[in-house]
Scaffold this motif. Structure first.
Motif, PDB file in Angstrom:
ATOM      1  N   PHE A 355      21.053  -3.837  -0.724  1.00  0.00           N
ATOM      2  CA  PHE A 355      21.514  -4.148   0.445  1.00  0.00           C
ATOM      3  C   PHE A 355      22.476  -2.739   0.842  1.00  0.00           C
ATOM      4  O   PHE A 355      23.037  -2.183  -0.178  1.00  0.00           O
ATOM      5  CB  PHE A 355      23.012  -5.306   0.280  1.00  0.00           C
ATOM      6  CG  PHE A 355      23.914  -5.288   1.473  1.00  0.00           C
ATOM      7  CD1 PHE A 355      23.308  -5.987   2.506  1.00  0.00           C
ATOM      8  CD2 PHE A 355      25.084  -4.515   1.590  1.00  0.00           C
ATOM      9  CE1 PHE A 355      24.302  -5.960   3.533  1.00  0.00           C
ATOM     10  CE2 PHE A 355      25.841  -4.631   2.317  1.00  0.00           C
ATOM     11  CZ  PHE A 355      25.681  -5.563   3.573  1.00  0.00           C
ATOM     12  N   GLU A 356      22.333  -2.230   1.875  1.00  0.00           N
ATOM     13  CA  GLU A 356      23.052  -1.068   2.411  1.00  0.00           C
ATOM     14  C   GLU A 356      23.528  -1.160   3.800  1.00  0.00           C
ATOM     15  O   GLU A 356      23.001  -1.570   4.766  1.00  0.00           O
ATOM     16  CB  GLU A 356      21.827  -0.122   2.372  1.00  0.00           C
ATOM     17  CG  GLU A 356      22.224   1.545   2.707  1.00  0.00           C
ATOM     18  CD  GLU A 356      21.063   2.309   2.499  1.00  0.00           C
ATOM     19  OE1 GLU A 356      21.062   3.632   3.106  1.00  0.00           O
ATOM     20  OE2 GLU A 356      19.947   1.883   2.009  1.00  0.00           O
ATOM     21  N   VAL A 357      24.783  -0.527   4.087  1.00  0.00           N
ATOM     22  CA  VAL A 357      25.402  -0.512   5.250  1.00  0.00           C
ATOM     23  C   VAL A 357      26.288   0.678   5.220  1.00  0.00           C
ATOM     24  O   VAL A 357      26.855   0.930   4.424  1.00  0.00           O
ATOM     25  CB  VAL A 357      26.113  -1.756   5.415  1.00  0.00           C
ATOM     26  CG1 VAL A 357      27.529  -1.954   4.389  1.00  0.00           C
ATOM     27  CG2 VAL A 357      26.893  -1.686   6.837  1.00  0.00           C
ATOM     28  N   GLU A 358      25.969   1.486   6.224  1.00  0.00           N
ATOM     29  CA  GLU A 358      27.150   2.474   6.644  1.00  0.00           C
ATOM     30  C   GLU A 358      27.723   2.045   7.912  1.00  0.00           C
ATOM     31  O   GLU A 358      27.441   1.862   8.946  1.00  0.00           O
ATOM     32  CB  GLU A 358      26.137   3.751   7.264  1.00  0.00           C
ATOM     33  CG  GLU A 358      26.842   4.899   7.605  1.00  0.00           C
ATOM     34  CD  GLU A 358      26.181   5.980   7.915  1.00  0.00           C
ATOM     35  OE1 GLU A 358      26.390   6.754   8.767  1.00  0.00           O
ATOM     36  OE2 GLU A 358      24.869   6.382   7.216  1.00  0.00           O
ATOM     37  N   MET A 359      29.278   2.358   7.778  1.00  0.00           N
ATOM     38  CA  MET A 359      30.160   1.648   8.781  1.00  0.00           C
ATOM     39  C   MET A 359      30.356   2.866   9.999  1.00  0.00           C
ATOM     40  O   MET A 359      30.265   4.005   9.710  1.00  0.00           O
ATOM     41  CB  MET A 359      31.459   1.458   7.961  1.00  0.00           C
ATOM     42  CG  MET A 359      31.399   0.290   7.230  1.00  0.00           C
ATOM     43  SD  MET A 359      32.934  -0.267   6.599  1.00  0.00           S
ATOM     44  CE  MET A 359      33.783  -1.086   7.800  1.00  0.00           C
ATOM     45  N   ASP A 360      30.556   2.213  11.084  1.00  0.00           N
ATOM     46  CA  ASP A 360      30.932   3.107  12.211  1.00  0.00           C
ATOM     47  C   ASP A 360      32.374   2.946  12.188  1.00  0.00           C
ATOM     48  O   ASP A 360      33.128   2.022  12.871  1.00  0.00           O
ATOM     49  CB  ASP A 360      30.381   2.229  13.659  1.00  0.00           C
ATOM     50  CG  ASP A 360      30.592   3.371  14.743  1.00  0.00           C
ATOM     51  OD1 ASP A 360      31.379   4.280  14.582  1.00  0.00           O
ATOM     52  OD2 ASP A 360      30.251   2.991  16.019  1.00  0.00           O
ATOM     53  N   LEU A 361      33.008   4.294  11.872  1.00  0.00           N
ATOM     54  CA  LEU A 361      34.292   4.473  11.857  1.00  0.00           C
ATOM     55  C   LEU A 361      34.996   5.231  12.893  1.00  0.00           C
ATOM     56  O   LEU A 361      36.283   5.371  12.868  1.00  0.00           O
ATOM     57  CB  LEU A 361      34.924   5.061  10.559  1.00  0.00           C
ATOM     58  CG  LEU A 361      34.118   4.473   9.261  1.00  0.00           C
ATOM     59  CD1 LEU A 361      34.898   5.297   8.167  1.00  0.00           C
ATOM     60  CD2 LEU A 361      34.841   3.031   9.198  1.00  0.00           C
ATOM     61  N   THR A 362      34.120   5.102  13.932  1.00  0.00           N
ATOM     62  CA  THR A 362      34.722   5.970  15.391  1.00  0.00           C
ATOM     63  C   THR A 362      36.102   5.326  15.906  1.00  0.00           C
ATOM     64  O   THR A 362      36.909   6.043  16.061  1.00  0.00           O
ATOM     65  CB  THR A 362      33.800   6.031  16.553  1.00  0.00           C
ATOM     66  OG1 THR A 362      32.307   6.637  15.928  1.00  0.00           O
ATOM     67  CG2 THR A 362      34.402   6.785  17.670  1.00  0.00           C
ATOM     68  N   LYS A 363      35.985   4.022  15.980  1.00  0.00           N
ATOM     69  CA  LYS A 363      37.178   3.521  16.637  1.00  0.00           C
ATOM     70  C   LYS A 363      38.365   3.227  15.689  1.00  0.00           C
ATOM     71  O   LYS A 363      39.608   3.561  15.906  1.00  0.00           O
ATOM     72  CB  LYS A 363      36.686   1.916  17.075  1.00  0.00           C
ATOM     73  CG  LYS A 363      37.880   1.336  17.933  1.00  0.00           C
ATOM     74  CD  LYS A 363      38.260   1.898  19.301  1.00  0.00           C
ATOM     75  CE  LYS A 363      39.465   1.191  20.132  1.00  0.00           C
ATOM     76  NZ  LYS A 363      39.566   1.924  21.324  1.00  0.00           N
ATOM     77  N   SER A 364      37.870   3.213  14.311  1.00  0.00           N
ATOM     78  CA  SER A 364      39.155   3.230  13.658  1.00  0.00           C
ATOM     79  C   SER A 364      39.891   4.527  13.459  1.00  0.00           C
ATOM     80  O   SER A 364      41.294   4.529  13.208  1.00  0.00           O
ATOM     81  CB  SER A 364      38.291   2.779  11.992  1.00  0.00           C
ATOM     82  OG  SER A 364      37.899   1.576  12.201  1.00  0.00           O
ATOM     83  N   ASN A 365      39.181   5.500  13.336  1.00  0.00           N
ATOM     84  CA  ASN A 365      39.606   6.985  13.324  1.00  0.00           C
ATOM     85  C   ASN A 365      40.413   7.055  14.475  1.00  0.00           C
ATOM     86  O   ASN A 365      41.394   7.756  14.364  1.00  0.00           O
ATOM     87  CB  ASN A 365      38.790   7.757  13.008  1.00  0.00           C
ATOM     88  CG  ASN A 365      38.452   7.913  11.650  1.00  0.00           C
ATOM     89  OD1 ASN A 365      38.886   8.982  10.825  1.00  0.00           O
ATOM     90  ND2 ASN A 365      37.406   7.288  11.212  1.00  0.00           N
ATOM     91  N   GLU A 366      40.051   6.818  15.543  1.00  0.00           N
ATOM     92  CA  GLU A 366      40.714   6.990  16.817  1.00  0.00           C
ATOM     93  C   GLU A 366      42.076   6.194  16.904  1.00  0.00           C
ATOM     94  O   GLU A 366      43.104   7.098  17.037  1.00  0.00           O
ATOM     95  CB  GLU A 366      40.129   6.530  18.165  1.00  0.00           C
ATOM     96  CG  GLU A 366      38.871   7.334  18.459  1.00  0.00           C
ATOM     97  CD  GLU A 366      37.948   6.607  19.822  1.00  0.00           C
ATOM     98  OE1 GLU A 366      38.651   5.464  20.191  1.00  0.00           O
ATOM     99  OE2 GLU A 366      37.099   7.133  19.876  1.00  0.00           O
ATOM    100  N   MET A 367      42.340   5.153  16.211  1.00  0.00           N
ATOM    101  CA  MET A 367      43.298   4.313  16.060  1.00  0.00           C
ATOM    102  C   MET A 367      44.255   4.952  15.030  1.00  0.00           C
ATOM    103  O   MET A 367      45.453   5.250  15.279  1.00  0.00           O
ATOM    104  CB  MET A 367      43.153   2.964  15.915  1.00  0.00           C
ATOM    105  CG  MET A 367      42.441   2.413  17.007  1.00  0.00           C
ATOM    106  SD  MET A 367      42.033   0.741  16.781  1.00  0.00           S
ATOM    107  CE  MET A 367      43.481  -0.244  16.756  1.00  0.00           C
ATOM    108  N   TRP A 368      43.883   5.322  14.093  1.00  0.00           N
ATOM    109  CA  TRP A 368      44.659   6.014  12.703  1.00  0.00           C
ATOM    110  C   TRP A 368      45.229   7.360  13.254  1.00  0.00           C
ATOM    111  O   TRP A 368      46.352   7.573  12.776  1.00  0.00           O
ATOM    112  CB  TRP A 368      43.629   6.138  11.641  1.00  0.00           C
ATOM    113  CG  TRP A 368      43.382   4.932  11.018  1.00  0.00           C
ATOM    114  CD1 TRP A 368      44.282   3.626  10.952  1.00  0.00           C
ATOM    115  CD2 TRP A 368      42.413   4.280  10.127  1.00  0.00           C
ATOM    116  NE1 TRP A 368      43.614   2.715  10.230  1.00  0.00           N
ATOM    117  CE2 TRP A 368      42.594   3.268   9.583  1.00  0.00           C
ATOM    118  CE3 TRP A 368      40.932   5.010   9.720  1.00  0.00           C
ATOM    119  CZ2 TRP A 368      41.597   2.462   8.969  1.00  0.00           C
ATOM    120  CZ3 TRP A 368      40.297   4.388   8.621  1.00  0.00           C
ATOM    121  CH2 TRP A 368      40.403   2.948   8.476  1.00  0.00           C
TER     122      TRP A 368
END
Length: 383
Positions: A355-368
């Motif tokens: 099982f493999e997943v790479e998360m899209d953190l674009t929105k999270s980083n904008e908010m952080w």
């Protein structure tokens, strides 16, 4: 009786499993047990006794003498045996009673459990399996070659008892968001891979701009410490032993380290946590400064673990966590973890398949980033 609102999420929590995880468990630095003394170690709902024989081989046996129940860890090493402190019965590393000083013969059933052991990375491991099966070669603990080159520091090791179920610790492998709120690091890249008995977390990140991080006030060759970039590859090999390769840019220089995060369950609601760290020596610095850097990293990682411990002390167990789209694959991680709590014959494909997943953190980083800027502005206004 008032009506139940079906839209309200109700936390579900079953009792932790009665059995303990199948796998290799680290008991600490191997040489610490070669001090000529016997040692006791509470694990798996019982007590173990650890001793080195005349060749230096470390042995782990059941910790209570079946004669009258004394703690063998309080006994005395005699040659290749461990003598009970109560009546002097002498036990070998194979679990057999070798002699009873005041008796002419040893009862044929005078035998205790001898636990499978291995040494790797200068650490001692014991094998636990509720079915009694012996460990297979494919689940052996991997060797960290850097342990033996002399180019890295010795292990800086700490052991502490934690009063919660060890699953809380495992959840961190997929818990991307907690690094920001608990540890002061903003993840810019986060990937999980689970396959067979291995679970991996790869993360890149940056320290939060509105918080001080461990080492901020430490002198580093006459200047203040600035950590600009973080990289981590944390891998569990089995249910309890994690090797975390760490790389940070500190004052413009790359600092590399290996963090060991491992645990041994004492019972269903407590475990022994081992935290070990070794740091690559910087060739242009003297031994004193390299030791200072290693201690800085060790303190920072210790402090980080105790940030988690503070959460665990007051949180509740939850088997049905309510997740959002930016959370990591907590449920998939827990499914991977289940393989260690069932018989080998009952392991299902979705526990061990890749099982493999790479998360899209674009929105999270904008908010952080916006959150950090607002916090810094509020701090400056208050000064």
């Amino acid at each position: 009786m008032p009506a139940v609102d079906k839209d309200i999420r109700v936390i579900k929590a079953e009792r932790p499993p009665e059995r303990f995880a199948r796998g290799w468990h680290c008991l600490g630095i191997a040489d610490a047990y070669r001090d000529g003394k016997a040692h006791s170690f509470d694990a798996f709902g019982t007590r173990l006794a650890i001793f080195a024989d005349s060749t230096g081989k470390l042995n782990v046996v059941d910790g209570y003498c079946p004669h009258m129940g004394a703690d063998l860890g309080e006994g005395v090493i005699k040659g290749d045996t461990l003598a009970c402190p109560f009546h002097g019965w002498q036990w070998g590393g194979d679990g057999k009673c070798k002699a009873i000083p005041y008796a002419g013969r040893v009862p044929p059933r005078a035998r205790i459990k001898s636990w499978p052991t291995m040494e790797e990375n200068k650490q001692l491991f014991v094998w636990h399996d509720a079915e009694g099966n012996q460990p297979q070669p494919e689940v052996a603990i991997p060797k960290i070659e850097e342990c033996f080159t002399g180019e890295w520091s010795d292990w800086i090791w700490e052991t502490v008892k934690i009063d919660t179920n060890c699953r809380e610790l495992i959840d961190n492998v997929s818990d991307m968001a907690h690094f920001y709120y608990v540890h002061g690091a903003r993840a810019t890249y986060f990937k999980n891979t689970f396959e067979k008995h291995v679970a991996r977390q790869e993360m890149r990140g940056k320290p939060r701009a509105d918080l001080k991080v461990a080492g901020d006030n430490m002198d580093f060759g006459g200047s203040e410490v600035t950590i600009d970039e973080l990289y981590s590859v944390a891998t569990y090999y089995g249910p309890s032993y994690m090797i975390d390769y760490l790389s940070s840019i500190v004052n413009g220089m790359q600092v590399e380290a290996y963090l060991i995060n491992c645990h041994v369950p004492i019972d269903q609601n407590s475990f022994t946590l081992h935290v070990g760290l070794m740091v690559k020596k910087l060739p242009f610095l003297d031994d004193e400064m390299n030791a200072q850097i290693a201690q800085m990293y060790a303190k920072g990682n210790r402090d980080g673990f105790f940030q988690d411990v503070a959460i665990w002390k007051s949180k509740t167990r939850i088997d049905n966590p309510l997740l959002c789209e930016a959370d990591g694959p907590i449920y998939q991680l827990r499914r991977w973890y289940e393989q260690f709590y069932v018989d080998v014959a009952d392991i299902e494909p979705d526990m061990v398949d890749r099982f493999e997943v790479e998360m899209d953190l674009t929105k999270s980083n904008e908010m952080w980033v916006a959150d950090e800027a607002a916090n810094k502005a509020a701090q400056q206004a208050a000064e």
